[in-house]
Design a protein around this motif. Structure first.
Motif, mmCIF file in Angstrom:
data_model
loop_
_atom_site.group_PDB
_atom_site.id
_atom_site.type_symbol
_atom_site.label_atom_id
_atom_site.label_comp_id
_atom_site.label_asym_id
_atom_site.label_seq_id
_atom_site.Cartn_x
_atom_site.Cartn_y
_atom_site.Cartn_z
ATOM 1 N N LEU A 17 18.274 -23.984 -93.150
ATOM 2 C CA LEU A 17 19.676 -23.332 -92.582
ATOM 3 C C LEU A 17 19.769 -24.191 -90.911
ATOM 4 C CD1 LEU A 17 19.764 -19.734 -93.425
ATOM 5 C CD2 LEU A 17 21.335 -21.403 -94.099
ATOM 6 N N GLY A 18 18.729 -24.259 -90.488
ATOM 7 C CA GLY A 18 18.500 -24.754 -88.943
ATOM 8 C C GLY A 18 19.017 -26.143 -89.053
ATOM 9 N N LEU A 19 18.538 -26.939 -90.146
ATOM 10 C CA LEU A 19 18.867 -28.318 -90.138
ATOM 11 C C LEU A 19 20.538 -28.485 -90.451
ATOM 12 C CD1 LEU A 19 16.037 -29.702 -92.309
ATOM 13 C CD2 LEU A 19 16.624 -30.289 -89.819
ATOM 14 N N GLU A 20 20.979 -27.683 -91.218
ATOM 15 C CA GLU A 20 22.516 -27.433 -91.827
ATOM 16 C C GLU A 20 23.296 -27.119 -90.292
ATOM 17 O OE1 GLU A 20 23.185 -25.565 -95.106
ATOM 18 O OE2 GLU A 20 25.328 -25.436 -94.839
ATOM 19 N N ALA A 21 22.708 -26.095 -89.548
ATOM 20 C CA ALA A 21 23.216 -25.593 -88.114
ATOM 21 C C ALA A 21 23.204 -26.909 -87.441
ATOM 22 C CB ALA A 21 22.415 -24.560 -87.695
ATOM 23 N N LEU A 22 22.243 -27.675 -87.251
ATOM 24 C CA LEU A 22 22.315 -28.889 -86.475
ATOM 25 C C LEU A 22 23.362 -29.795 -86.627
ATOM 26 C CD1 LEU A 22 18.525 -29.704 -85.901
ATOM 27 C CD2 LEU A 22 20.095 -28.707 -84.278
ATOM 28 N N SER A 23 23.532 -30.028 -88.143
ATOM 29 C CA SER A 23 24.417 -31.126 -88.900
ATOM 30 C C SER A 23 25.872 -30.423 -88.323
ATOM 31 C CB SER A 23 24.429 -31.021 -90.082
ATOM 32 O OG SER A 23 24.528 -29.996 -90.999
ATOM 33 N N ARG A 24 26.026 -29.039 -88.265
ATOM 34 C CA ARG A 24 27.362 -28.566 -87.844
ATOM 35 C C ARG A 24 27.645 -28.471 -86.559
ATOM 36 N NH1 ARG A 24 29.227 -23.908 -92.005
ATOM 37 N NH2 ARG A 24 28.266 -24.445 -93.740
ATOM 38 N N GLY A 25 26.729 -29.178 -85.775
ATOM 39 C CA GLY A 25 27.090 -29.127 -84.217
ATOM 40 C C GLY A 25 26.290 -28.297 -83.429
ATOM 41 N N ALA A 26 25.326 -27.517 -83.813
ATOM 42 C CA ALA A 26 24.306 -27.077 -82.878
ATOM 43 C C ALA A 26 23.674 -28.066 -81.967
ATOM 44 C CB ALA A 26 23.334 -26.084 -83.673
ATOM 45 N N ASP A 27 23.135 -27.655 -80.800
ATOM 46 C CA ASP A 27 22.697 -28.758 -80.030
ATOM 47 C C ASP A 27 20.949 -28.567 -80.244
ATOM 48 O OD1 ASP A 27 24.550 -30.433 -79.000
ATOM 49 O OD2 ASP A 27 25.038 -28.367 -77.858
ATOM 50 N N ILE A 28 20.837 -27.329 -80.239
ATOM 51 C CA ILE A 28 19.207 -26.950 -80.437
ATOM 52 C C ILE A 28 19.224 -25.686 -81.428
ATOM 53 C CG2 ILE A 28 17.243 -25.896 -79.341
ATOM 54 C CD1 ILE A 28 18.479 -26.739 -76.325
ATOM 55 N N ALA A 29 18.291 -25.985 -82.489
ATOM 56 C CA ALA A 29 17.981 -24.913 -83.233
ATOM 57 C C ALA A 29 16.464 -24.444 -83.054
ATOM 58 C CB ALA A 29 18.241 -25.351 -84.839
ATOM 59 N N THR A 30 16.372 -23.280 -82.667
ATOM 60 C CA THR A 30 15.259 -22.686 -82.309
ATOM 61 C C THR A 30 14.535 -22.018 -83.769
ATOM 62 O OG1 THR A 30 15.754 -22.044 -80.222
ATOM 63 C CG2 THR A 30 13.768 -21.327 -81.072
ATOM 64 N N PHE A 31 13.447 -22.591 -84.393
ATOM 65 C CA PHE A 31 12.911 -21.997 -85.430
ATOM 66 C C PHE A 31 12.155 -20.843 -85.443
ATOM 67 C CE2 PHE A 31 14.535 -26.121 -86.061
ATOM 68 C CZ PHE A 31 15.006 -26.047 -87.723
ATOM 69 N N VAL A 32 12.437 -19.631 -85.711
ATOM 70 C CA VAL A 32 11.445 -18.660 -85.433
ATOM 71 C C VAL A 32 11.252 -17.963 -86.720
ATOM 72 C CG1 VAL A 32 11.223 -16.264 -84.391
ATOM 73 C CG2 VAL A 32 12.805 -17.916 -83.339
ATOM 74 N N ASP A 33 9.788 -17.935 -86.882
ATOM 75 C CA ASP A 33 9.351 -17.241 -88.149
ATOM 76 C C ASP A 33 9.035 -15.782 -88.120
ATOM 77 O OD1 ASP A 33 7.304 -16.298 -89.899
ATOM 78 O OD2 ASP A 33 6.803 -18.313 -90.270
ATOM 79 N N SER A 34 9.735 -15.024 -88.830
ATOM 80 C CA SER A 34 9.759 -13.799 -88.955
ATOM 81 C C SER A 34 8.384 -13.097 -88.921
ATOM 82 C CB SER A 34 10.516 -12.877 -89.967
ATOM 83 O OG SER A 34 10.116 -13.703 -91.186
ATOM 84 N N SER A 35 7.356 -13.751 -89.660
ATOM 85 C CA SER A 35 5.887 -13.131 -89.642
ATOM 86 C C SER A 35 5.467 -13.401 -88.113
ATOM 87 C CB SER A 35 5.233 -13.969 -90.867
ATOM 88 O OG SER A 35 5.597 -13.886 -91.753
ATOM 89 N N ARG A 36 5.768 -14.450 -87.347
ATOM 90 C CA ARG A 36 4.987 -14.440 -86.188
ATOM 91 C C ARG A 36 5.719 -13.436 -85.349
ATOM 92 N NH1 ARG A 36 6.196 -19.785 -84.346
ATOM 93 N NH2 ARG A 36 7.807 -18.954 -82.783
ATOM 94 N N GLU A 37 6.785 -13.038 -85.250
ATOM 95 C CA GLU A 37 7.455 -12.033 -84.624
ATOM 96 C C GLU A 37 7.033 -10.645 -84.858
ATOM 97 O OE1 GLU A 37 11.513 -12.961 -83.904
ATOM 98 O OE2 GLU A 37 11.888 -10.960 -82.856
ATOM 99 N N ALA A 38 6.929 -10.533 -86.215
ATOM 100 C CA ALA A 38 6.163 -8.938 -86.665
ATOM 101 C C ALA A 38 4.795 -9.084 -86.136
ATOM 102 C CB ALA A 38 6.306 -9.117 -88.234
ATOM 103 N N ALA A 39 3.977 -10.168 -86.355
ATOM 104 C CA ALA A 39 2.705 -10.087 -85.858
ATOM 105 C C ALA A 39 2.704 -9.766 -84.402
ATOM 106 C CB ALA A 39 2.032 -11.422 -86.151
ATOM 107 N N GLU A 40 3.433 -10.376 -83.662
ATOM 108 C CA GLU A 40 3.323 -10.376 -82.253
ATOM 109 C C GLU A 40 3.617 -8.722 -81.933
ATOM 110 O OE1 GLU A 40 6.081 -12.991 -80.347
ATOM 111 O OE2 GLU A 40 4.384 -14.687 -80.665
ATOM 112 N N LEU A 41 4.618 -8.115 -82.341
ATOM 113 C CA LEU A 41 4.905 -6.713 -82.297
ATOM 114 C C LEU A 41 3.701 -5.827 -82.846
ATOM 115 C CD1 LEU A 41 8.664 -6.389 -83.599
ATOM 116 C CD2 LEU A 41 7.740 -5.611 -81.338
ATOM 117 N N ILE A 42 3.120 -6.083 -83.976
ATOM 118 C CA ILE A 42 2.034 -5.476 -84.264
ATOM 119 C C ILE A 42 0.787 -5.379 -83.505
ATOM 120 C CG2 ILE A 42 0.384 -5.168 -86.342
ATOM 121 C CD1 ILE A 42 2.831 -5.750 -88.347
#
Ligand code: AMP
Ligand code: MG
Length: 397
Positions: free
Chosen positions: A55-80
């Motif tokens: 989806l990120g790559l598709e977003a870039l192809s649709r005109g986003a300048d920057i796509a930040t890839f955030v892994d949900s597990s990493r975010e959950a791990a940080e909270l935990i």
């Protein structure tokens, strides 16, 4: 509160308060792309995507300048790691997960659920080192069962080490342990580096959640994050066992999709009497969970035991007053009250039971009559949950 999809295919979504979005459909994908709106220093930034990057790559192809890839597990791990509680998918039901070794974090689980303090939590591990780190003794039989049934929905009870706080074990000197069969959740546990204590992610007493939407309905405003991993495969909680006879025998304390029959291939297996009976008022039970009313929607539930479709129809029709619903196998003829099918096999019934009980609330049912499942194999797990949802109320036709 935010909801994010499982990390492997995941998409991270900021949701509006009160709104739940499942980023699985084309429609939602479009909604995400329409969010490539906000400008920071002249750049269109897409900070919404994780996982495979598709989806990120598709977003870039649709005109986003920057796509930040955030892994949900990493975010959950940080909270935990910060001592927060996150809802996670497993193959059984959704869990409310926190660092099992952190008593303050586990106290937040009890608070979010409204769970009685003496009802212990199951800890979820991703490898046998975590088991060894948490428990004092591991009977050889446990290792054999682990080899056959882990990752999977078998929970085993061991004497606990001090590293497992009393808050987690509900004051017991034992701890219940399992390795869930969900790749993303195993990865999350690994990233956290500690076992995750995780009871079902419902409000205490209500039906266990088998979708992220169910969790959202109960936990909105109580926890910071839900990881949406879709529908749970099994739909009922794990089989809980303890060891008897110096570690050579098995006692089933709570039935699940791993059945007593399956376990009896490895050792003499008995089923605790409280699986199908109400404990006596002052009885000291092995599994504190059996004392509490469980799995109940708001409607009044009654189990109907009958082999006869005709008798079932006749009974339900005699209760046809607008507030009555039947939960049936499906295909029974002549029933005039509204019905919901929960499936004709025990596996289907296990998968659907909690979702159907929640559905009866959405429909505003007052009285719900549930056709009794088979009392063998996986059916024992369904029957055990139903008995508690119905507070043991049964009518035999
Ligand atoms: P839940 O976390 O809602 O799936 O419920 C966990 C179940 O496992 C409850 O019925 C508990 O009573 C049972 N359980 C957890 N830990 C222990 C333990 N140490 N000894 C006996 N039963 C346990
Ligand atoms: Mg529960």
């Amino acid at each position: 509160m935010r909801i994010i999809t499982g990390s492997a295919k995941g998409t991270r979504l900021e949701t509006l308060e009160g709104e739940m979005t499942r980023p699985t459909s084309e429609k939602v994908k479009e909604a995400i792309f329409s969010m490539i709106q906000f400008d920071v220093e002249g750049k269109r930034i897409l900070d919404l995507f994780g996982g495979s990057g598709q989806l990120g790559l598709e977003a870039l192809s649709r005109g986003a300048d920057i796509a930040t890839f955030v892994d949900s597990s990493r975010e959950a791990a940080e909270l935990i790691k910060k001592g927060e509680v996150v809802a996670i998918p497993t193959e059984t039901v959704y869990g409310l997960a926190a660092d099992a070794y952190n008593p303050e974090a586990c106290a937040k689980i009890f608070k979010a659920k409204g769970r009685p303090q003496d009802n212990p939590l199951i800890i979820h591990i991703c490898d046998l080192d975590m088991l060894k780190n948490s428990v004092k003794e591991i009977p050889p039989l446990a290792l054999t069962l682990a080899e056959h049934f882990w990752s999977g929905s078998l929970t085993m009870i061991f004497p606990k080490k001090d590293i497992v706080p009393d808050t987690t074990s509900g004051g017991l000197d034992t701890v219940a342990v399992r390795m869930p069969d969900n790749e993303d959740t195993l990865n999350l546990i690994k990233m956290c580096g500690v076992p995750l204590a995780a009871p079902s992610a419902n409000l205490s007493g209500s039906p266990s959640p088998t979708t992220a939407q169910h969790v959202y309905a109960d936990m909105n405003g109580r926890i910071p994050l839900i990881i949406d991993g879709g529908e749970c495969k099994n739909g009922v909680e794990s089989t809980v066992i303890c060891f008897t006879n110096g570690g050579t025998g098995i006692k089933v304390l709570r039935p699940g999709v791993i059945t007593a029959e399956m376990l009896s291939r490895f050792a003499k297996t008995e089923t605790d009497k409280n699986v199908f009976a109400k404990p006596d008022e002052n009885e000291k039970v092995i599994s504190p969970g059996v004392k509490y009313k469980h799995y109940s929607p708001r409607a009044d539930i009654t189990i109907i035991e009958t082999d006869s479709d005709e008798k079932l129809a006749e009974f339900l029709n005699s209760k046809n007053d607008g507030g009555t619903y039947g939960v049936i196998f499906g295909g029974e003829k002549g029933i005039e009250v509204p019905t919901i099918s929960y499936g004709s096999t025990a596996q289907e019934q296990a998968h659907n039971l909690f979702a159907v009980l929640r559905k009866t609330d959405e429909l505003g049912a007052k009285r719900v009559y549930v056709r009794c499942p088979e009392k063998t194999g996986v059916g024992t797990a369904v029957y055990n949950r139903l008995l508690r949802a119905a507070a043991f109320k049964t009518i035999i036709l």
